[in-house]
Design a protein around this motif. Sequence first.
Motif, PDB file in Angstrom:
ATOM      1  N   HIS A 109       0.819  -1.205   0.000  1.00 55.28           N
ATOM      2  CA  HIS A 109       0.000   0.000   0.000  1.00 55.28           C
ATOM      3  C   HIS A 109       0.857   1.260   0.000  1.00 55.28           C
ATOM      4  CE1 HIS A 109      -3.170   2.826   0.774  1.00 55.28           C
ATOM      5  NE2 HIS A 109      -2.545   3.236   1.856  1.00 55.28           N
ATOM      6  N   GLU A 159      -6.689  -3.405   5.875  1.00 56.11           N
ATOM      7  CA  GLU A 159      -7.187  -2.943   4.582  1.00 56.11           C
ATOM      8  C   GLU A 159      -8.397  -2.027   4.760  1.00 56.11           C
ATOM      9  OE1 GLU A 159      -8.172  -4.756   0.223  1.00 56.11           O
ATOM     10  OE2 GLU A 159      -9.149  -5.685   1.926  1.00 56.11           O
ATOM     11  N   THR A 203      -7.188   1.307   5.718  1.00 55.02           N
ATOM     12  CA  THR A 203      -6.511   1.907   4.568  1.00 55.02           C
ATOM     13  C   THR A 203      -7.525   2.441   3.570  1.00 55.02           C
ATOM     14  OG1 THR A 203      -4.597   0.449   4.815  1.00 55.02           O
ATOM     15  CG2 THR A 203      -4.949   1.430   2.651  1.00 55.02           C
TER      16      THR A 203
END
Length: 200
Positions: free
Chosen positions: A61, A117, A120
């Motif tokens: 990421h 995730e 994020t």
Amino acid sequence: MARAPLGRQQLLDAARAELVAANGVVDLNALKRRSGLSTGALYHHFGSKAGLLVAIYEEFHAGLVAAIADETIADERGWAARERARTRNFVAYHLADPLAELLLGRISTEPEVAEVEAATLERIIESAGRNIRSGQESGELDASIDPELAGACVMGALRHGMAEQLRRHPRPSIDQATEGLWRFIAAAVGVNPAATPAPW
């Protein structure tokens, strides 16, 4: 991006290679053989196998954020041209990483990775909302669109659309994949995709 301390980076590199070779599975014995390090090193650096997977996702990421940062599209003029270029960078980054398909699919279902995730994606969606609002403030986008809702819809579609592109055989080229995703984004925010011809 600065590399991690040697033992930690050895494990990250070995785990990435093992995930690709074993279709999303990390066997500790295989990881030991590939890295040349002990299981103790894994626990020292990451706490657990789940911690290692989280670190891999975070590294992926961080690279993605750098690839689509404003600095990478600074020469483009106008909201649509910048976002089309950003979409191309997004596509190119995913197509270049052999682990991308697994990170958007099987690995993201691991509970620890899914939690990271989710956080994020929340940050990315907030950023997308601000980006759409800036296009509205400059008069380039329809002011009646809810920027936060549009940002969430666009980013969700981008993620799943990219995952679909990665599953295709043969895979599309960067330009083909970008065109498909950009047409959706443009439609979602009221931009005529024909008004922003591809610069490549």
